[in-house]
Every structure is written in structure tokens, then in C-alpha cells.
Design an enzyme around this catalytic site. Structure first.
Site, PDB file in Angstrom:
ATOM      1  CG  HIS A  84      51.993  31.315  31.155  1.00 26.95           C
ATOM      2  ND1 HIS A  84      50.814  31.097  30.482  1.00 26.95           N
ATOM      3  CD2 HIS A  84      52.170  30.260  31.980  1.00 26.95           C
ATOM      4  CE1 HIS A  84      50.304  29.944  30.878  1.00 26.95           C
ATOM      5  NE2 HIS A  84      51.099  29.416  31.776  1.00 26.95           N
TER       6      HIS A  84
ATOM      7  CG  ASP B 102      50.089  21.506  25.365  1.00 25.63           C
ATOM      8  OD1 ASP B 102      50.598  20.826  26.270  1.00 25.63           O
ATOM      9  OD2 ASP B 102      49.280  22.426  25.583  1.00 25.63           O
TER      10      ASP B 102
ATOM     11  NE  ARG C 229      50.676  16.598  31.268  1.00 30.54           N
ATOM     12  CZ  ARG C 229      50.904  17.916  31.300  1.00 30.54           C
ATOM     13  NH1 ARG C 229      50.850  18.630  30.193  1.00 30.54           N
ATOM     14  NH2 ARG C 229      51.212  18.498  32.430  1.00 30.54           N
TER      15      ARG C 229
ATOM     16  CB  SER D 101      52.299  21.705  28.654  1.00 27.23           C
ATOM     17  OG  SER D 101      51.017  22.250  28.494  1.00 27.23           O
TER      18      SER D 101
ATOM     19  CE  LYS E 121      49.858  25.397  26.565  1.00 22.00           C
ATOM     20  NZ  LYS E 121      48.862  24.727  27.429  1.00 22.00           N
TER      21      LYS E 121
HETATM   22  N1  URA Z   1      49.216  24.691  32.072  1.00 24.96           N
HETATM   23  C1  URA Z   1      49.514  24.198  30.860  1.00 24.96           C
HETATM   24  O1  URA Z   1      49.316  24.869  29.866  1.00 24.96           O
HETATM   25  N2  URA Z   1      50.033  22.983  30.780  1.00 24.96           N
HETATM   26  C2  URA Z   1      50.265  22.213  31.855  1.00 24.96           C
HETATM   27  O2  URA Z   1      50.748  21.121  31.703  1.00 24.96           O
HETATM   28  C3  URA Z   1      49.935  22.723  33.106  1.00 24.96           C
HETATM   29  C4  URA Z   1      49.418  23.972  33.170  1.00 24.96           C
END
Ligand code: URA
Ligand code: CA
Length: 450
Positions: free
Chosen positions: A82, A161, A168, A183, A187
Site C-alpha cells: 500500500h 472508516d 475528515r 484508516s 482496510k
Molecule cells: N488514505 C486512507 O485510506 N486514509 C487516510 O486517512 C489517508 C489516506
């Protein structure tokens, strides 16, 4: 339990309990806590931070707020990768076939781009016929059959999230280390990977602008991964400047294909792809050390195995297999216009965020989640920092279609602003700043060496 008391407790800098965090995330999932209270809590976290324990608990609560993928039917150790979001970063398209060719199963669920950063899913849609929607069974069967599948997110992954992130986004609370870390990791955990390689960007075009904050973000995510038994390693890499040359979806696919064909050797995109891939091989149990894995990956490019896997991937996802070798089958823009250097000198910096936004204005990206994009549009960069330029020399090309025509002059001035031409050269900057594992931080010895 009252939400207002939880907000007040965080506002006053105290540590929340597991019960309190679970209550909040339950409310963010089922809608029982209103947006204004969730937003106020996010702002309190923004200013007060979270302890490692709170961050881990929040992550788990969010990971458990929806479906959890079970990838146990896939043979081998599944290693996910990621990136925290970059410009001209098409490493995923290179890594998926490359790492699969080395024997590590790649079961990748990708997302779309937003703002100045791109997303793998949009890029894949530039490949004629490529289907990003697959059922979980199809996804798993494909990985078992050919070692790789790259699809859009299936199912209901971390809905808490999803809610919180969109709040956010509009309440100036994205740039909080514990909120980003939880966050991203929620995932990844819910998506079922056994191990995770993170590329944490640092600099002008990244969430975290300073090395110190980027390292802290990396440490936080590595700590969460270790806490929940998913081995995680992070490299902190430069995002002052775009990683590759191409910004925009079809353009980035074409650049990824160049690397898979063995071109662009020793470019930052090539070097970072091999480094991230090498970490994936180590975590996947297919190599003892990064130093041994890098040349192995290079040999899989050189002998055509990576490109062959790319063809297999495209065909298996319903794409036109000829497109794996013929970039002219991908969308291309009607207009290509040069941007020339206004004066001679040394390129001191090439600003990633400005170029990402400029490409977005040509149609390559989205300003908001619901915008549509032009897969052919974008920018190709011809000069990188450290190079000399002559007046009138080509800095970049703008690729666009008719509907973006009225944006072109504004985009051109943005692009010109992104290229800082100086009278004297400045010191070369590293591509990789640090590597973070649960054993600690290792800062790169050799500047610029991946
Ligand atoms: N990417 C995400 O998935 N979450 C965040 O808070 C920032 C970047
Ligand atoms: Ca990316």
C-alpha cells in the site's frame, strides 16, 4: 455512554478506553452518532493525538465494522502493498505481475484516485476490456490459477472508516497520524493480507510533509500491523517530486509497461518498484533478504517473465491481451501540447502536488469523489530535478481532449510554476529515506540508492 463525554475526554487529552472507542465506531457504522459529533471527535484527536494502544484499538474496531475477507483459500503467504498516495506512482501495476512471477500470490484490491493522487483502479480501466469487478470466488480462483488478480474493493470493507474519512475530508482532519494510520491499516487488515509492505510518502506532494512526521506515521502503522499479527514493513520515500514521468491513467499504464519490458532502467520508478517488490518477496517467504531479491526481480523483467504475467493478468480479467504489448491500443488524447522551459538553468525541484493538480484539471483526476475522469488525459514529464535545461527545451507535455481545452492556459502556468529552474545545481535528494520495521528505523545510508 454519551458521545459528548467521549469528545470532552479526548478534547482534554485523555486516553479513551476500548469500550469508548467501540461505542464511537459502532455509531460511525450504524449512523447513530451524528456527523457533527464524529467530526468534533476527529478534531479533538487531530489536536490531542492518540496513544499506540488507542490507535490499535481504533484500527481493530474499524476493521471489524464490516466484512472481513478470508483469503485463506489462496495458497501461500499473501503480501499486500500500500502506498499512502503519490503522483506518477504506478508501482502497483509493475509489482502485481512482477511479484506474482516470483511466486508470491498477489490478491490486490485497489482504490480510485482523488485530488492530486492517482488510483490503480482508474488506471486499470484504461486497459480495453479489463474488468475490475469480480466476485470473491472469482478473485480467489484467479489468484490460485495464475498467481495474481487486481480488482476493485468487493464487499463492505471497513464502513466506519468510509464514513469517518469522508467527514475528515471536509473538516480539515485528514492529516492526523493516528487517524491516517488506523484508516489505512483497518482496510488492509479487513482485506485479509498476511503481511503488508507500506510505501509512506514524504514531502511536498505527500500527506506528511516532513521526514519526522512520515517516519512517525510509518512507525504507527508498523506497530498496528505487529499488534494484530500481520507482519508490516514500511519504507519512507520521496514525494517532493513525481515518482515517474507519466501522470494520468492511460499514460501511467504505458509507463508501467515500459518498466515491465525492461526500459527506464534505474529510473526512480524502476528502483522503487524493485525495492518494494523485494520486501514483498521477503515477507512472502520467497527470499531471505532484500539484497538477494532485487536482482531476482530484475532477472524476471529481463527474461520476459514479468511481461508474460502481465499478459496473463490482463487476459484473465477480460481485457484485450494485445493491449499488454501494444500501448497504442490504450486511450490517447486528441491534443498534445509542449511546455517549454522559460529560461536556462538547473532544475532545482519539480513539485509533485502542483503537477498532480494540473493533471487533474486536464481531466486525469477527480476534485471530488463523484467527478468523472478522462482516462487519456494527463502530463508527461520530460525533465527531472538535477538536470540542466536550455531555454525553450521541453519540460513536459500536456495530454488532453476537447472538453479540457479551456483549462489549458491555466494548467500551463501551473506546470511552469512546478518546475523551479535555478542558477546552480543543488544536492541530489534520496529516493528512500528510511525503512521501518518493528525492530526500529534504519535511515538510508546511501542517498538516492534504493
Ligand atoms: N488514505 C486512507 O485510506 N486514509 C487516510 O486517512 C489517508 C489516506
Ligand atoms: Ca498510487
Amino acid at each position: 455512554m454519551r458521545t459528548v463525554d467521549i469528545i470532552a475526554k479526548k478534547r482534554d487529552g485523555k486516553e479513551l478506553t476500548e469500550k469508548e472507542l467501540n461505542f464511537l465506531i459502532q455509531g460511525a457504522t450504524d449512523g447513530s452518532i451524528p456527523d457533527y459529533q464524529l467530526s468534533a471527535w476527529a478534531m479533538a484527536v487531530y489536536f490531542r493525538g492518540m496513544t499506540d494502544r488507542e490507535t490499535a484499538l481504533l484500527t481493530l474496531a474499524m476493521a471489524e465494522s464490516g466484512e472481513q475477507m478470508d483469503l485463506s483459500r489462496i495458497h501461500g503467504r499473501k503480501v499486500d502493498k500500500h502506498s499512502t498516495g503519490g503522483v506518477a506512482d504506478t508501482t502497483t501495476l509493475i509489482l502485481a505481475p512482477l511479484v506474482a512471477a516470483a511466486g508470491v500470490p498477489v490478491a490486490k484490491m485497489s482504490g480510485r484516485g482523488l485530488g492530486h493522487t492517482g488510483g490503480t483502479l482508474d488506471k486499470l480501466e484504461a486497459i480495453p476490456g479489463y474488468r475490475i469487478e469480480r466476485s470473491v470466488d472469482e478473485f480467489i480462483n484467479q489468484v490460485n490459477a495464475i498467481g495474481v488478480s487486481v480488482i476493485g474493493q468487493t464487499g463492505n470493507i471497513a464502513p466506519a472508516d468510509k464514513n469517518l474519512y469522508s467527514l475528515r475530508d471536509v473538516t480539515a482532519t485528514v492529516n492526523s497520524i493516528p487517524l491516517i494510520a488506523s484508516s489505512v491499516m483497518s482496510k488492509k487488515i479487513a482485506s485479509g493480507a498476511d503481511a503488508i509492505v507500506l510505501d509512506v510518502k514524504t514531502g511536498q506532494g505527500a500527506f506528511m510533509k516532513t521526514l519526522e512526521d512520515s517516519v512517525k506515521l510509518a512507525q504507527s502503522m508498523v506497530a498496528i500491523g505487529s499488534e494484530v499479527g500481520r507482519e508490516t514493513i514500511a519504507v519512507v520515500t520521496d514525494m517532493d517530486e513525481p515518482l515517474g514521468h507519466a501522470i494520468g491513467n492511460a499514460l501511467e499504464v504505458k509507463e508501467a509497461m515500459q518498466v515491465l519490458r525492461g526500459e527506464l532502467r534505474d529510473s526512480p520508478l524502476h528502483k522503487l518498484s524493485l525495492l518494494l517488490g523485494a520486501h514483498m518477496l521477503v515477507l512472502g517467504g520467497k527470499a531471505q533478504a532484500v539484497d538477494e531479491a532485487v536482482p531476482r526481480l530484475q532477472s524476471l523483467i529481463d527474461d520476459g517473465s514479468a511481461l508474460a504475467k502481465w499478459r496473463e493478468l490482463i487476459a484473465a480479467q477480460g481485457g484485450d491481451p494485445r493491449a499488454a504489448d501494444q500501448p497504442d491500443l490504450l486511450p490517447s488524447a486528441d491534443y498534445v501540447e509542449p511546455v517549454a522551459a522559460p529560461k536556462e538553468g538547473y532544475l532545482a525541484s519539480v513539485a509533485a502536488e502542483e503537477l498532480g493538480l494540473a493533471a487533474m484539471h486536464l481531466g486525469a483526476g477527480r476534485a471530488t469523489k463523484d467527478d468523472s475522469i478522462d482516462l487519456a488525459a494527463g502530463i508527461v514529464i520530460h525533465k527531472k530535478s538535477g538536470e540542466t535545461v536550455q531555454q525553450g527545451e521541453l519540460l513536459a507535455e500536456l495530454h488532453y481532449n476537447k472538453k479540457a481545452q479551456k483549462e489549458v492556459e491555466e494548467v500551463r502556468s501551473r506546470v511552469l510554476e512546478a518546475f523551479h529552474i535555478a542558477e546552480r545545481p543543488n544536492a541530489a535528494k534520496p529516493l528512500v529515506y528510511a525503512t521501518v520495521t518493528r525492530n526500529g528505523i534504519v535511515y538510508s545510508r546511501n542517498e538516492g540508492e534504493a
